[in-house]
Write an enzyme that holds these catalytic residues in place. Structure first.
Site, PDB file in Angstrom:
ATOM      1  N   LYS A   1     -10.981 -27.345  -7.210  1.00  0.00           N
ATOM      2  CA  LYS A   1     -11.131 -26.894  -5.831  1.00  0.00           C
ATOM      3  C   LYS A   1     -11.611 -27.894  -5.056  1.00  0.00           C
ATOM      4  O   LYS A   1     -12.750 -28.448  -5.517  1.00  0.00           O
ATOM      5  CB  LYS A   1     -11.205 -25.617  -5.256  1.00  0.00           C
ATOM      6  CG  LYS A   1     -10.597 -25.096  -4.095  1.00  0.00           C
ATOM      7  CD  LYS A   1      -9.299 -24.464  -4.230  1.00  0.00           C
ATOM      8  CE  LYS A   1      -8.607 -24.256  -2.628  1.00  0.00           C
ATOM      9  NZ  LYS A   1      -7.213 -23.466  -2.939  1.00  0.00           N
TER      10      LYS A   1
ATOM     11  N   ASP B   1      -4.309 -26.872   1.122  1.00  0.00           N
ATOM     12  CA  ASP B   1      -4.683 -25.433   1.224  1.00  0.00           C
ATOM     13  C   ASP B   1      -5.107 -25.250   2.935  1.00  0.00           C
ATOM     14  O   ASP B   1      -4.610 -25.855   3.754  1.00  0.00           O
ATOM     15  CB  ASP B   1      -6.164 -25.342   0.755  1.00  0.00           C
ATOM     16  CG  ASP B   1      -6.550 -23.877   0.542  1.00  0.00           C
ATOM     17  OD1 ASP B   1      -5.913 -23.254  -0.103  1.00  0.00           O
ATOM     18  OD2 ASP B   1      -7.724 -23.366   1.118  1.00  0.00           O
TER      19      ASP B   1
END
Ligand code: NDP
Length: 450
Positions: free
Chosen positions: A130, A170
């Site tokens: 991430k 995201d």
């Protein structure tokens, strides 16, 4: 036994907290997984001897970097960029980039950690990662967003690659940002590869990728409902957020005969008791994706209620799709939802329910699908985008949607397999944590102490 386990979990967590001070969201995510896994590991000592839990909670690599850029007034701005490469036991690191002012190391480590289990559940060969930045795209011009993305990628490109680490979108990173990031990567590397997913259709993107997380969360809810001989048709749904996940959750709910009645953003929520139909959804997409306006404008246009500064958890419903951000449902919200008859929660967002809220849902024996299972459709379809990029062959909309549907059904089966309790109740939290863990842990053991 319960007490011995409790002591073990507390000891383990004390070490995690000491090693990762101040990273509260990361502690929260690890605690939940440890509670599911420690009993399982006690029964399967090979994982204990290989110290898998200790290894899996330590990122393989963390990159932090300076992102300088020049705003429209000619002033220099400095943001911080991150990439957490958490685990590559079963494939290249894979996970989104988040651009939001709240981004910090702890939040990205929690997201990367969750991603490891989620990606394993999809059945596809993807490790977990991430990244992102504390940059806020809100209120910035296209030119400023482009200059930021170019500076961000100028550093990130050293650490990623189609066989190494493949980021996606995201919060705050949608099609526009992926475009600018991809352009800069291609320019520096002089290669056209599937290094990012969520790309535009004309340049390597996959059909259904934008829809995938929301569609997947609804498919997962449908599978949970089937266990009680129920379906989506006729059900009232409360949805939070109004971005990518929320929009496509509502689109799929409409297709399956459900009725979504709320949407929110960071300033408040709207309540439309008649339901958000296809025309109204089209308006929301234009409002949020093109004009980049506030959800309040929906209430003004359709003359419905707008509640400032609150989330929609006191609205009566059957189904809940939290699709905004972490910890958006607390214990009282959960109690209110259950009291009002809600019996399905399918988490589109990552960790939207606090641990206390999860406990309320589990004690009430409702159908609670945690994010790492319910929202895995997004990364699964990113995996399908990677496959199409490697083959240099795009699939049709129907082909991708069918694969997405199959993957969500398979994730549901895995959760049932590992989460079924003696009473017959399915604890999807345990199911997702154990089901996601086994493949990664076995791969780590097979690959030695690395
Ligand atoms: P978007 O940026 O498209 O939309 C986010 C939405 O949530 C916006 O309406 C935003 O409101 C709201 N929001 C964001 N932060 C907060 C906050 N702190 N408090 C209240 N509202 C907030 O993001 P996505 O739809 O892509 O992501 C939503 C969630 O789903 C995240 O948890 C993400 O990690 C998760 N997710 C996303 C996937 C994807 O494929 N995109 C895949 C799997 C999970 P505002 O505009 O006011 O900021």
């Amino acid at each position: 036994m319960a007490n011995i386990l409790e002591v073990k979990i507390n000891d383990f967590m004390a070490k995690i907290i000491a090693k990762n001070p101040g990273e509260t969201e990361f502690h929260q995510a690890v605690q939940e997984v440890a509670e599911s896994l420690l009993p399982f590991i006690e029964e399967n000592p090979r994982y204990k001897h290989a110290k898998i839990l200790e290894r899996i909670t330590e990122p393989e690599r963390v990159v932090m970097f300076r992102v300088p850029w020049i705003d429209d007034k000619g002033e220099i701005q400095v943001n911080r960029g991150y990439r957490i490469e958490m685990n590559s036991a079963i494939g290249p690191y894979k996970g989104g980039l988040r651009f939001h002012p709240t981004v910090n190391l702890g939040i990205l480590k929690f997201l990367a950690f969750e991603q490891v289990f989620k990606n394993s559940l999809t059945t596809l060969p993807m490790g977990g990662g991430k990244g992102g930045s504390d940059f806020d795209p809100k209120g910035k011009s296209d030119n400023e967003v482009m200059l930021f993305c170019q500076s961000f990628m100028t550093e990130l490109q050293r650490h990623i690659g189609q066989d190494t680490d493949v980021p996606a979108g995201d919060i705050g990173v949608g099609g526009r940002e992926i475009g600018y990031l991809f352009g800069q990567y291609k320019r520096i590397k002089n290669e056209f590869t599937g290094v990012l997913t969520g790309k535009g259709l004309e340049w390597g993107g996959s059909l259904i990728r934008p829809e995938a997380t929301g569609y997947g969360a609804v498919y997962f809810a449908e599978e949970m409902l089937k266990t009680r001989n129920e379906g989506i048709k006729g059900k009232i749904a409360v949805v939070s957020g109004s971005g990518n996940v929320a929009q496509y959750t509502i689109e799929k709910l409409i297709q399956l005969g459900g009725k979504a009645v709320t949407l929110s953003d960071s300033e408040g929520f709207i309540y439309d008791p008649d339901g958000i139909d296809a025309d109204k959804l089209q308006y929301v997409m234009e409002l949020k994706n093109i004009r980049r306006g506030r959800i309040k404008e929906y209430a003004e246009k359709y003359k419905v209620k707008y509640v400032e500064g609150q989330r929609p958890w006191n609205i009566k419903c059957d189904l809940v799709f939290p699709s905004a951000t972490q910890n958006e449902i607390n214990e009282n919200d959960a109690k209110e939802l259950v009291k009002n008859g809600c019996f399905v929660v399918s988490e589109g967002a990552n960790m939207p329910s606090t641990p206390e809220a999860v406990e309320v849902f589990l004690n009430a024996k409702i159908l609670f699908g945690p994010g790492k299972a319910a929202n895995a459709g997004g990364v699964a379809t990113s995996g399908l985008e990677m496959t199409q990029n490697s083959m240099r062959l795009p699939w049709t909309r129907e082909e991708v949607d069918e694969r997405l549907h199959m993957i969500m059904t398979s994730i549901h089966s895995t959760c049932m397999q590992y989460g079924r309790e003696k009473s017959g109740f399915i604890n999807y939290v345990n199911g997702a944590n154990i089901g996601g863990f086994i493949k990664v842990a076995d791969a780590m053991i097979a690959q030695g102490v690395v």
